[in-house]
Design an enzyme around this catalytic site. Structure first.
Site, PDB file in Angstrom:
ATOM      1  N   MET A   1     -30.323   3.063  -6.918  1.00 38.36           N
ATOM      2  CA  MET A   1     -31.501   3.313  -7.752  1.00 38.36           C
ATOM      3  C   MET A   1     -32.642   2.392  -7.335  1.00 38.36           C
ATOM      4  O   MET A   1     -33.800   2.814  -7.200  1.00 38.36           O
ATOM      5  CB  MET A   1     -31.161   3.089  -9.215  1.00 38.36           C
ATOM      6  CG  MET A   1     -32.381   2.994 -10.130  1.00 38.36           C
ATOM      7  SD  MET A   1     -31.948   2.633 -11.847  1.00 38.36           S
ATOM      8  CE  MET A   1     -33.492   1.950 -12.462  1.00 38.36           C
TER       9      MET A   1
ATOM     10  N   LEU B   1       1.020  13.847  -0.565  1.00 43.80           N
ATOM     11  CA  LEU B   1       0.469  14.985  -1.293  1.00 43.80           C
ATOM     12  C   LEU B   1      -0.913  15.347  -0.748  1.00 43.80           C
ATOM     13  O   LEU B   1      -1.605  14.509  -0.160  1.00 43.80           O
ATOM     14  CB  LEU B   1       0.354  14.641  -2.783  1.00 43.80           C
ATOM     15  CG  LEU B   1       1.642  14.183  -3.490  1.00 43.80           C
ATOM     16  CD1 LEU B   1       1.322  13.697  -4.898  1.00 43.80           C
ATOM     17  CD2 LEU B   1       2.657  15.313  -3.524  1.00 43.80           C
TER      18      LEU B   1
ATOM     19  N   GLY C   1       1.570   2.811  -2.837  1.00 46.82           N
ATOM     20  CA  GLY C   1       1.113   3.634  -3.950  1.00 46.82           C
ATOM     21  C   GLY C   1       1.713   3.261  -5.287  1.00 46.82           C
ATOM     22  O   GLY C   1       1.943   4.147  -6.121  1.00 46.82           O
TER      23      GLY C   1
ATOM     24  N   THR D   1      15.088  -0.283   2.398  1.00 46.70           N
ATOM     25  CA  THR D   1      15.159  -0.228   0.936  1.00 46.70           C
ATOM     26  C   THR D   1      16.337  -1.049   0.423  1.00 46.70           C
ATOM     27  O   THR D   1      16.225  -1.778  -0.578  1.00 46.70           O
ATOM     28  CB  THR D   1      15.268   1.227   0.461  1.00 46.70           C
ATOM     29  OG1 THR D   1      14.062   1.919   0.784  1.00 46.70           O
ATOM     30  CG2 THR D   1      15.506   1.309  -1.038  1.00 46.70           C
TER      31      THR D   1
ATOM     32  N   HIS E   1     -22.980   2.199 -13.437  1.00 45.92           N
ATOM     33  CA  HIS E   1     -21.981   2.805 -12.554  1.00 45.92           C
ATOM     34  C   HIS E   1     -21.248   3.941 -13.282  1.00 45.92           C
ATOM     35  O   HIS E   1     -20.174   3.732 -13.849  1.00 45.92           O
ATOM     36  CB  HIS E   1     -20.979   1.748 -12.087  1.00 45.92           C
ATOM     37  CG  HIS E   1     -21.548   0.770 -11.111  1.00 45.92           C
ATOM     38  ND1 HIS E   1     -21.495   0.964  -9.752  1.00 45.92           N
ATOM     39  CD2 HIS E   1     -22.208  -0.401 -11.311  1.00 45.92           C
ATOM     40  CE1 HIS E   1     -22.095  -0.054  -9.145  1.00 45.92           C
ATOM     41  NE2 HIS E   1     -22.533  -0.895 -10.069  1.00 45.92           N
TER      42      HIS E   1
ATOM     43  N   GLU F   1       3.742 -15.943  -3.114  1.00 40.36           N
ATOM     44  CA  GLU F   1       2.846 -16.093  -4.260  1.00 40.36           C
ATOM     45  C   GLU F   1       3.262 -15.233  -5.450  1.00 40.36           C
ATOM     46  O   GLU F   1       2.809 -15.438  -6.568  1.00 40.36           O
ATOM     47  CB  GLU F   1       1.398 -15.758  -3.861  1.00 40.36           C
ATOM     48  CG  GLU F   1       1.191 -14.336  -3.394  1.00 40.36           C
ATOM     49  CD  GLU F   1       1.282 -14.194  -1.884  1.00 40.36           C
ATOM     50  OE1 GLU F   1       0.620 -13.289  -1.345  1.00 40.36           O
ATOM     51  OE2 GLU F   1       2.009 -14.982  -1.253  1.00 40.36           O
TER      52      GLU F   1
ATOM     53  N   CYS G   1     -26.979   1.995  -9.029  1.00 41.89           N
ATOM     54  CA  CYS G   1     -27.192   0.550  -9.006  1.00 41.89           C
ATOM     55  C   CYS G   1     -28.190   0.179  -7.904  1.00 41.89           C
ATOM     56  O   CYS G   1     -29.380   0.475  -8.025  1.00 41.89           O
ATOM     57  CB  CYS G   1     -25.858  -0.172  -8.857  1.00 41.89           C
ATOM     58  SG  CYS G   1     -25.929  -1.936  -9.304  1.00 41.89           S
TER      59      CYS G   1
ATOM     60  N   SER H   1       0.807  -1.231   0.000  1.00 34.73           N
ATOM     61  CA  SER H   1       0.000   0.000   0.000  1.00 34.73           C
ATOM     62  C   SER H   1       0.836   1.276   0.000  1.00 34.73           C
ATOM     63  O   SER H   1       0.449   2.278   0.580  1.00 34.73           O
ATOM     64  CB  SER H   1      -0.960   0.014   1.202  1.00 34.73           C
ATOM     65  OG  SER H   1      -1.816  -1.102   1.173  1.00 34.73           O
TER      66      SER H   1
ATOM     67  N   LYS I   1      23.656   7.453  -0.830  1.00 31.38           N
ATOM     68  CA  LYS I   1      23.821   6.148  -0.190  1.00 31.38           C
ATOM     69  C   LYS I   1      22.954   5.089  -0.871  1.00 31.38           C
ATOM     70  O   LYS I   1      23.404   3.962  -1.137  1.00 31.38           O
ATOM     71  CB  LYS I   1      23.459   6.272   1.290  1.00 31.38           C
ATOM     72  CG  LYS I   1      23.742   5.026   2.124  1.00 31.38           C
ATOM     73  CD  LYS I   1      23.427   5.318   3.588  1.00 31.38           C
ATOM     74  CE  LYS I   1      23.725   4.121   4.476  1.00 31.38           C
ATOM     75  NZ  LYS I   1      23.408   4.408   5.906  1.00 31.38           N
TER      76      LYS I   1
ATOM     77  N   GLU J   1     -19.575   6.344 -12.152  1.00 31.24           N
ATOM     78  CA  GLU J   1     -18.304   6.707 -11.523  1.00 31.24           C
ATOM     79  C   GLU J   1     -17.110   6.060 -12.197  1.00 31.24           C
ATOM     80  O   GLU J   1     -15.983   6.581 -12.132  1.00 31.24           O
ATOM     81  CB  GLU J   1     -18.326   6.363 -10.032  1.00 31.24           C
ATOM     82  CG  GLU J   1     -18.261   4.895  -9.678  1.00 31.24           C
ATOM     83  CD  GLU J   1     -19.599   4.176  -9.652  1.00 31.24           C
ATOM     84  OE1 GLU J   1     -19.680   3.053  -9.111  1.00 31.24           O
ATOM     85  OE2 GLU J   1     -20.585   4.760 -10.181  1.00 31.24           O
TER      86      GLU J   1
END
Length: 547
Positions: free
Chosen positions: A383, A240, A16, A190, A519, A148, A380, A14, A222, A521
């Protein structure tokens, strides 16, 4: 032939990768190149379609009906390139394909193994459509070291080895944690992540380092030294205010230039970032704010409604206002009066979902929006809940409900104004489904055409009477109740081309009340807000309580 950029992740998940991939795609487009992005996910599900939103966030649906990872939504929103079924694959799909070939005898009796059969299948997937674009960006899900993910890492190693030199590069996204006690950013995680990557034969060309603090030059040097990358290929990725600042932020850090340098493309075309400068300006220079209540059942995890959250933001951009979406658990309204919760909002949105949990609360939210003349958008299931609310309270059908809920309960409790769709037309063929069919991939999925009634609010918003939108559902409003519902003020303003399936309902007696079976969006972008969301926020902006 396309050039390939493989994006991997390390240290933690997670960070990004999807956003970094999408932003890089946008930057390459700004320099005049064509791009396509795809996602390779190591989980064993064939696709995310049967996974709970709490497990994996929303399911993003493509025009051709694939249920995919939500990162494909990022890809589309940042590049405008419509994703396809061939842009998303999981280990489950790869293994399923291999086993189907084995059952057919395609391997001529050979012993089936991860290498070469699984890795070959992955490589074949990566190469699909390579002649169509200048750059193919492939994101590998998970983090290096995950068991995996090993077949995928091996496959991209082989793929790069088999290609001409200079046709593939590797970009690795990691974390630089800040240790407050020592006041330092630590590079060791890292270094270990890159070491793990190199142990399986992959050498990153570019390091993208997430950090909440500025990265001093000595830490950059480094990292370059110990990770064997060029100093100017160590790219900082800071937190951000808006994800739509990412293309500008990564350009300032030199990510796109580092990629072109890695491919030895010189001189590099100059970028035109005016599109993203305008997007960012609309965010930071918003004039006013609207509050939108999103009444749903997966509200504990915002990623469950990721595309809706972004589409609302896009609607705000179109109107130069900030949209503050607040997530409200629909089950609350099954126990409590919705008025104290909803009275200070400028608009109400009820999103899609599956199952009966929370639906009575969604119905009450629709009722509140209708009675108090607050702009309402039902998507959906949202509605369907608006239809049931009208049926119960205005159309003299007090037992109105959905066959979906009766099916769950195993008994007949409702008058089913929403029913299980048994067949529908897709292109030139008829699709048939049964209630007890397998769950995965059996819904009405992908883009379908709808015909809008001339003069309706929907037709005015779209500026046309023929549209194409993406669907993901098993249940439909029963057209047999149309006359009763329209007599109660709910107009069927959008229908399938054959006139059998309701696509849009609206209330002409309301300032803004629309329900859509699809949908919208999924097709909204920051530089091209979806017209429904743009007009929804415009209506919300006109509510007297606008601050």
């Amino acid at each position: 032939m396309a050039r390939f950029v493989f994006i991997t992740g390390g240290v933690v998940s997670s960070l990004g990768k999807g956003l970094a991939s999408a932003a890089l795609g946008a930057l390459l487009q700004a320099r005049g190149y064509s791009v396509r992005l795809r996602k390779l996910d190591p989980y064993l599900n064939v696709d995310p379609g049967t996974m709970s939103p709490f497990e994996h966030g929303e399911v993003f649906v493509t025009d051709d009906g694939a249920e995919t990872d939500l990162d494909l939504g990022h890809y589309e929103r940042f590049t405008g390139v419509a994703a396809r079924a061939t842009d998303s694959v999981s280990s489950g799909r790869i293994y399923s394909n291999v086993l189907e070939k084995e059952r057919r005898g395609d391997y001529l009796g050979k012993t089936i193994q991860v290498i070469p059969h699984v890795t070959n299948e992955i490589k074949d997937f990566i190469a699909i459509g390579e002649d169509e674009v200048d750059f193919m960006l492939c994101e590998i899900g998970g983090t290096v070291g995950d068991i995996e993910g090993l077949p995928f890492f091996e496959a991209i190693r082989q793929f790069a080895q088999e290609r001409p030199r200079g046709e593939c590069i590797f970009m690795h996204l990691t974390l630089l944690p800040y240790i407050a006690a020592s006041g330092e950013l630590k590079t060791k995680p890292t270094q270990h992540s890159v070491k793990e990557l190199r142990s399986i034969g992959l050498q990153p060309d570019i390091l993208v380092c997430r950090s909440e603090r500025p990265i001093p030059q000595k830490e950059r040097d480094k990292l370059a030294l110990f990770c064997n990358v060029r100093p100017d290929a160590v790219i900082a990725a800071y937190d951000l205010k808006s994800i739509y600042e990412a293309p500008l932020a990564y350009h300032r850090e030199g990510l796109d230039q580092a990629v072109l340098d890695a491919f030895q493309i010189s001189p590099a075309p100059k970028p035109d970032l005016s599109r993203w400068q305008d997007v960012y300006d609309r965010i930071v220079n918003a004039e006013g704010e609207v509050r939108v209540a999103v009444v749903g059942k997966y509200t504990q995890l915002e990623d469950a409604y990721k595309s809706i959250a972004e589409a609302l933001t896009h609607g705000g951009m179109a109107n130069r206002v900030k949209v503050r979406a607040e997530w409200i658990d629909a089950e609350i309204f099954e126990r409590e009066d919705p008025s104290p919760y909803l009275q200070d909002f400028h608009a109400i949105l009820v999103p899609g979902g599956f199952g009966e949990r929370g639906t009575e609360g969604k119905i009450r939210a629709a009722q509140y929006a209708r009675e108090h003349k607050i702009p309402y958008l039902g998507i959906c299931l949202g509605m369907q809940m608006a239809v049931i609310e009208t049926a119960r309270n205005l159309a003299k059908l007090p037992d109105a409900g959905s066959e979906e809920f009766d099916h769950e309960a195993g008994e007949r409790r409702f008058t089913p104004v929403v029913y299980h769709l048994k067949e529908w037309v897709q292109g030139n063929r008829t699709i048939e489904r049964k209630v007890d069919d397998a769950k995965g991939g059996t819904m009405r999925l992908g883009a379908y055409t709808a015909v809008l009634e001339p003069g309706s609010r929907a037709a005015q918003i779209y500026g046309t009477t023929t549209i194409e939108e993406r669907h993901r559902h098993r249940y439909e409003v029963d057209i047999r109740y149309r006359e009763q519902l329209e007599a109660a003020g709910l107009k069927f303003s959008g229908m399938s081309p054959d006139g059998k399936l309701p696509e849009i309902v609206e209330r002409p007696d309301h300032p803004w009340f629309i329900g859509v079976q699809f949908h919208p969006e999924l097709k909204s972008k920051p530089f091209e807000p979806h017209p429904l969301f743009a007009d929804f926020i415009r209506a919300a902006k006109e509510v007297e309580r606008l601050v």
